[in-house]
Design a protein around this motif. Structure first.
Motif, short mmCIF file in Angstrom:
data_model
loop_
_atom_site.label_atom_id
_atom_site.label_comp_id
_atom_site.label_asym_id
_atom_site.label_seq_id
_atom_site.Cartn_x
_atom_site.Cartn_y
_atom_site.Cartn_z
N MET A 627 1.17 -1.21 -0.01
CA MET A 627 -0.07 0.00 -0.25
C MET A 627 0.84 0.88 -0.17
SD MET A 627 -2.60 1.03 -0.47
CE MET A 627 -4.27 0.74 0.33
N ARG A 628 1.89 0.81 0.57
CA ARG A 628 3.23 2.39 0.96
C ARG A 628 3.78 2.63 -0.86
NH1 ARG A 628 1.65 5.53 4.08
NH2 ARG A 628 2.51 5.40 6.50
N ASP A 629 4.15 1.53 -1.35
CA ASP A 629 4.63 1.69 -2.67
C ASP A 629 3.10 2.37 -3.70
OD1 ASP A 629 6.85 0.72 -2.20
OD2 ASP A 629 6.17 -1.35 -2.31
N ALA A 630 1.99 1.39 -4.06
CA ALA A 630 1.21 2.18 -4.16
C ALA A 630 0.83 3.45 -4.06
CB ALA A 630 -0.71 1.50 -4.15
N GLN A 631 0.97 4.04 -2.97
CA GLN A 631 0.75 5.31 -2.55
C GLN A 631 1.95 6.09 -3.76
OE1 GLN A 631 0.87 6.10 1.96
NE2 GLN A 631 -1.01 5.97 1.70
N ALA A 632 3.71 5.70 -2.86
CA ALA A 632 4.33 6.67 -4.00
C ALA A 632 3.54 6.96 -5.27
CB ALA A 632 5.27 5.91 -3.45
N GLN A 633 3.56 5.52 -6.25
CA GLN A 633 3.50 5.60 -7.72
C GLN A 633 1.95 6.32 -7.66
OE1 GLN A 633 2.75 1.23 -8.34
NE2 GLN A 633 4.59 0.93 -7.48
N ARG A 634 1.04 6.70 -6.75
CA ARG A 634 -0.12 6.92 -7.14
C ARG A 634 0.51 8.79 -7.07
NH1 ARG A 634 -3.02 10.87 -8.79
NH2 ARG A 634 -5.42 11.31 -8.76
N LEU A 635 1.30 9.29 -6.02
CA LEU A 635 1.88 10.55 -5.74
C LEU A 635 3.43 11.57 -6.18
CD1 LEU A 635 0.67 10.84 -2.53
CD2 LEU A 635 -0.47 12.24 -3.72
N ALA A 636 3.07 10.11 -7.59
CA ALA A 636 4.98 10.27 -8.00
C ALA A 636 5.35 11.26 -8.31
CB ALA A 636 5.11 9.20 -8.84
N ASP A 637 3.75 12.12 -9.45
CA ASP A 637 3.92 13.08 -9.66
C ASP A 637 4.27 14.73 -8.74
OD1 ASP A 637 4.80 11.69 -11.81
OD2 ASP A 637 2.45 12.50 -13.23
N ASP A 638 4.05 14.53 -7.85
CA ASP A 638 3.73 15.42 -6.58
C ASP A 638 4.46 15.33 -5.54
OD1 ASP A 638 0.85 15.72 -7.78
OD2 ASP A 638 0.01 13.98 -7.60
N LEU A 639 5.11 14.19 -5.43
CA LEU A 639 6.28 13.83 -3.93
C LEU A 639 7.17 15.10 -4.00
CD1 LEU A 639 5.79 9.95 -3.87
CD2 LEU A 639 4.28 11.63 -2.81
N ALA A 640 8.11 15.38 -5.08
CA ALA A 640 9.00 16.32 -5.09
C ALA A 640 8.30 17.23 -4.58
CB ALA A 640 9.82 16.13 -6.55
N ALA A 641 7.24 17.77 -5.15
CA ALA A 641 6.80 19.44 -5.00
C ALA A 641 6.13 19.45 -3.57
CB ALA A 641 6.12 20.06 -5.27
N LEU A 642 5.81 18.34 -2.59
CA LEU A 642 5.42 18.39 -1.70
C LEU A 642 5.89 18.29 -0.50
CD1 LEU A 642 2.49 15.71 -1.65
CD2 LEU A 642 2.01 17.80 -1.11
N HIS A 643 7.43 17.64 -0.87
CA HIS A 643 8.98 17.80 -0.23
C HIS A 643 9.31 19.46 -0.08
CE1 HIS A 643 13.12 16.73 0.74
NE2 HIS A 643 12.34 16.65 2.23
N SER A 644 9.63 19.78 -0.94
CA SER A 644 9.99 21.46 -0.99
C SER A 644 9.72 22.09 -1.00
CB SER A 644 10.80 21.31 -2.95
OG SER A 644 10.15 21.30 -3.54
N ASP A 645 8.35 22.31 -1.54
CA ASP A 645 7.24 23.33 -1.24
C ASP A 645 6.95 23.79 0.06
OD1 ASP A 645 6.82 23.11 -3.57
OD2 ASP A 645 4.72 22.79 -3.73
N ASN A 646 7.15 22.74 1.38
CA ASN A 646 7.33 22.43 3.27
C ASN A 646 7.71 22.54 3.11
OD1 ASN A 646 4.03 22.09 2.87
ND2 ASN A 646 4.18 20.46 1.43
N GLN A 647 9.31 22.83 2.71
CA GLN A 647 10.45 22.73 4.07
C GLN A 647 10.55 24.98 4.59
OE1 GLN A 647 13.05 20.66 4.31
NE2 GLN A 647 11.63 19.31 2.50
N VAL A 648 10.51 24.42 5.52
CA VAL A 648 10.83 26.03 6.38
C VAL A 648 12.27 26.56 5.80
CG1 VAL A 648 10.44 26.66 8.80
CG2 VAL A 648 9.35 24.29 8.70
N THR A 649 11.37 27.83 5.95
CA THR A 649 13.35 28.48 6.14
C THR A 649 13.64 28.90 6.88
OG1 THR A 649 11.97 30.33 4.20
CG2 THR A 649 13.56 28.71 2.95
N ALA A 650 12.87 29.51 7.65
CA ALA A 650 12.78 30.24 9.22
C ALA A 650 13.60 29.88 9.70
CB ALA A 650 11.30 30.66 9.73
N PRO A 651 14.03 30.18 10.82
CA PRO A 651 14.96 29.76 12.25
C PRO A 651 13.44 28.54 12.59
CG PRO A 651 14.80 31.98 12.15
CD PRO A 651 14.09 31.84 11.21
N TYR A 652 14.41 27.74 13.03
CA TYR A 652 13.64 26.82 14.00
C TYR A 652 12.40 26.85 14.73
CZ TYR A 652 12.08 21.95 15.44
OH TYR A 652 10.81 21.15 16.38
N ARG A 653 10.81 26.37 15.11
CA ARG A 653 10.34 27.22 15.84
C ARG A 653 9.19 25.48 16.08
NH1 ARG A 653 6.41 30.36 14.28
NH2 ARG A 653 7.32 30.93 12.69
#
Ligand code: B3K
Ligand code: ZN
Length: 850
Positions: A627-653
């Protein structure tokens, strides 16, 4: 042999103590192996109590002398206390005992941790310090003198005087002995202050070992936020000049609410961005709040006896959940609480350890600090609040505090407050406190001429604890979602109080999709058959965030069960519904991260068992991986953006916003790592400046099979930080393949830093093993055997932690014959161990009786 015939204590046998302790003075002369404790107390006959022998609890004490009104007496001493002839009037009791804190590895009573003295008295640890009526309904005013060569000498209440080598404390609030505390050591204070709403200044200190000063700031802010919140939401102010918290490395649980002197497991209070994850920060904030809130719900109003434990614990968990919901995100908190309830409380309530929220008998009370008492206890209050409404709940709580301040109260007192302030009859509702088991709630729908009828049926399986369960009052929050996604009816709370009951919704233009048990309005298992398309409609449109998440979870669960039992493929409708929500930027990242979660493998085993299938851990594991593999395949086109768009640049809180983003980014990283062999994770590991990202990256790399170098560099970086090293130990077990889990745990026990007498370290390895479903329940039986070997070793040293870990075996009846017989063998091997503690004996006997 085991402890001489363990005795069962019954709620029905409650009798008040025959005397009142008007005041008590304790004098400690500290010494690692020969601490002297002198106790003086004035006792007066309790007119409300039946005639009885004068008995004081006491265990592992060496009596030096005892006096009544200044005259030496010779009490009759047994393994659990002393009896003595006493005059039929007020008298002065004086005793002196010697104890051995350095050899107290059970971590109950007065013990030593890294050269510092500390105490843990709840539930029945005070009797290991001195002879005393160690029961929560005996409340007294304590004065304490401590002599010892330590820079910091602490006890409850306010300081009276301090000089070199001596400190005197006085606690003006009468309290039971379980709230007594003493700390002595070479500690440093992180200081703060709080002004109460009536203008009183409270000095705040967080005491830690030198070197840990940099990990105090967050805990201090959490304490202030808790103090403020309890004033604003519950009208509760703090009541001493001083509030101290001490961090201790060797501690059996999270923390303890001793009056004015909370003692914390260092893992539950020390935090820094580099060493603690967002989850750690959130947990710390919640535990600090929890212990602080006990000052009113637990300390000012305490429990008459230990059967009433949920009176303070259920209510305080409920209050700390409200606090977290207010500080962070209410839907995310609710979903997380339900995940936790299903992971810990449901298996308990559906297996041999099932007991009512208010148990009616026990052998060892420490075995009843359970998910049922705490978490289901909080759910019961959530239901009560849902039934009476917010305003009536607030009024009832006000009445509770005015009526019972200073009391040792009962569940009857608690419910009476609600009855008196709302006029409701709670006789039937009270079954939530007296009946064990998780009710199953099934519902069928009928649609006719604009009327939707929901027909409910409730059923609770009989158990040893509750052989004939009767229908309970179930608040069922229901909303209706129209076909266009709008709300056809806002939330309505149905009150079910019969075994079968129907409710109607009239005047509807078209057949809506019913959203049932919104906000998880009752701790039940809901069976609501509906077409997958309707469920997907709820995933897309439900206005109740909990049920929106729940709809996706139900689709995932159904699909996983079909994969396990029929070899079906992952459900495309689930994956499509999931993808739409996870990529919806309008939604809270923390919520989207939760959406990506799957029911745990233990949870799936429970679902299969309830449906009459024998769960096969290996198949469950394979299905979850697929099921995890299936999630990864289904979301394959979105994962890189999900990862990069949600990086926090402000100091850690460690706040909700930033941690939500990191949770989503790391959930994406886990899926990415299934496709890139862990390359992205390895970069994140190198770049990370906080533990949340470093640890997630390490986990992904280990899973992807390229984490060994990172593991070594992590160890080099953190070998001197014991809390981070706990993560290092535990992660290797968590991320091991099922075939490797037991071998990994065994290998880790050979590591020089595997200090097995430290509960955090023991749990890091063996708690992780017990939670590795496919690893622990591996067909070889290696997991069962290894855990048993170590429980046999730990029991004589620390019975409480051993007994707690025995719950790893509680679900044994779910599994196939081979596994059952392997577990039975191990449980028998444990039970046959010479001198097995009362704690462990009770747990295993209950498990074995299934
Ligand atoms: N009241 C303590 C628990 C004591 C456990 C004793 N075995 C912590 C808490 O619930 O806040
Ligand atoms: Zn508590």
């Amino acid at each position: 042999m085991r402890d001489a015939s363990p005795q069962t204590v019954y709620l029905a046998d409650y009798t008040p103590f025959g005397w009142k302790v008007e005041s008590v003075s304790l004098a400690f002369t500290l010494d690692p192996h020969a601490t002297r404790v002198r106790c003086r107390m004035t006792l007066t006959p309790n007119p409300g109590a039946p005639k009885q022998d004068f008995f004081l609890h006491g265990e592992n004490l060496q009596l030096i002398s005892a006096k009544i009104d200044g005259q030496l007496v010779t009490p009759d001493i047994t393994a659990d206390g002393l009896r003595c002839a006493v005059p039929d009037r007020a008298f002065l009791w004086e005793s002196e005992v010697e104890i051995d804190p350095a050899n107290n590895t059970a971590l109950e009573g007065l013990y030593m941790s890294n050269g510092m003295y500390c105490t843990q008295c709840e539930a029945e640890g005070f009797r290991k310090i001195t002879y005393y009526p160690d029961r929560p309904d005996v409340m007294s005013v304590f004065s304490v003198t401590i002599d010892g060569p330590h820079p910091v000498l602490l006890s409850n209440g306010n300081p009276v005087s301090t000089s070199e080598g001596r400190a005197e404390w006085h606690d003006p609030w009468p309290k039971p002995a379980y709230l007594f505390a003493l700390v002595a050591g070479d500690l440093v204070a992180h200081q703060g202050s709080f002004t109460t709403r009536s203008g009183a200044e409270v000095a705040l200190n967080l005491y830690v070992r030198p070197g840990d000063e940099g990990k105090c700031a967050f805990g201090m802010e959490a304490l202030k936020a808790s103090m403020k919140w309890d004033e604003e939401v519950y009208g509760r102010e703090y009541d001493l000049d001083l509030f101290n918290i001490v961090a201790v490395d060797d501690f059996n649980m999270g923390a303890m609410e001793n009056k004015g002197l909370n003692i914390f497991n260092s893992s539950a209070v020390l935090a820094s961005p580099e060493t603690s994850t967002d989850t750690n920060f959130e947990r710390i904030e919640a535990i600090i709040a929890h212990e602080y809130f006990h000052n009113w719900t637990g300390n000012r109003i305490t429990c008459r006896d230990w059967f009433q434990l949920c009176l303070k614990e259920g209510l305080t968990v409920f209050r700390d959940s409200q606090f977290t919901a207010d500080m962070r995100s209410a839907p995310v908190k609710r979903i997380s609480d339900v995940i936790d309830l299903r992971a810990r409380q449901f298996p308990e309530d559906q297996g041999p350890l099932a007991h009512p929220v208010r148990p009616e008998s026990f052998q060892e009370v420490n075995n009843f600090y359970t998910a049922t008492v705490y978490e289901k206890g909080a759910e019961v209050i959530h239901m009560l609040k849902t039934l009476v409404g917010d305003a009536a709940y607030a009024d009832a709580l006000d009445l509770y505090f005015t009526r019972h301040d200073g009391d040792a109260a009962t569940i009857e007192d608690w419910l009476k407050v609600f009855e008196d302030s709302t006029g409701r009859d709670l006789t039937q509702f009270k079954r939530w406190y007296s009946q064990a088991g998780t009710p199953h709630l099934s519902v069928t729908e009928q649609w006719e001429d604009g009327t939707l009828t929901l027909a409910f049926r409730q059923e609770t399986k009989p158990s040893a604890a509750s052989p004939a369960p009767a229908p309970q009052v179930i608040p069922i929050a229901v909303g209706l979602i129209a076909r266009d996604g709008s709300e056809a009816a806002a939330t309505r709370v149905l009150e079910m109080d019969q075994a079968e009951q129907s409710f109607t919704f009239e005047g509807l233009a078209e057949r809506p999709v019913a959203s049932i048990l919104r906000d998880f309005s009752a701790p039940v298992v809901l069976d609501h058959p509906m077409p997958d398309a309707d469920r997907a409609h709820l995933v897309a449109h439900d206005t109740d965030p909990f049920n929106r998440w729940e709809a996706a979870r139900t689709l995932a669960r159904k699909s996983l069960i079909a994969m396990i039992t029929e070899g079906a493929a992952p459900d495309a409708a689930y994956l499509d519904a999931l993808a739409a929500v996870v990529t919806d930027k309008a939604l809270d990242p923390a919520f989207r991260a939760l959406m990506l979660g799957l029911p745990s493998q233990t949870d799936l085993a429970g679902t299969l068992d309830q449906a009459g299938h024998t769960p096969d851990p290996a198949r469950i594991y394979t299905a979850a991986e697929a099921m995890r593999d299936a999630q990864a395949q289904r979301l394959a086109d979105d994962l890189a953006a999900l990862h990069s768009d949600n990086q926090v640049t402000a100091p850690y809180r460690p706040d909700a916003e930033q941690s939500g983003k990191r949770a989503l980014a790391n959930a994406a990283l886990a899926l990415i790592s299934r496709q890139d062999g862990g390359a992205r994770a390895a970069r994140q590991f190198t770049d990370a400046d906080n533990m949340t990202q470093q640890l997630a990256a390490l986990a992904c790399s280990l899973r992807a099979g390229n984490g060994q170098d990172l593991l070594a560099s992590f160890e080099t970086q953190w070998k001197d930080d014991r809390l981070v090293m706990d993560k290092w130990f535990s992660l290797q077990v968590i991320e091991a393949a099922p075939d490797e889990a037991a071998a990994t745990a065994r290998r880790l026990t050979e590591h020089p830093d595997f200090n097995w007498k430290n509960p955090n370290r023991f749990r890091a390895v063996f708690g992780a093993l017990a939670m590795h479903h496919a690893g622990f329940h591996h067909a070889s039986g290696a997991g069962y055997e290894l855990l048993t070997d170590w429980l046999i070793r730990l029991d004589p040293v620390n019975p409480q932690t051993t007994a707690r870990m025995c719950s790893a075996f509680q679900t044994w009846r779910r599994y196939d014959e081979d596994r059952q017989s392997m577990i039975r063998d191990q449980v028998t091997r444990l039970l046959d161990t010479d001198g097995l503690s009362r704690d462990t004996t009770e747990m295993l006997s209950r498990i074995a009786a299934a």
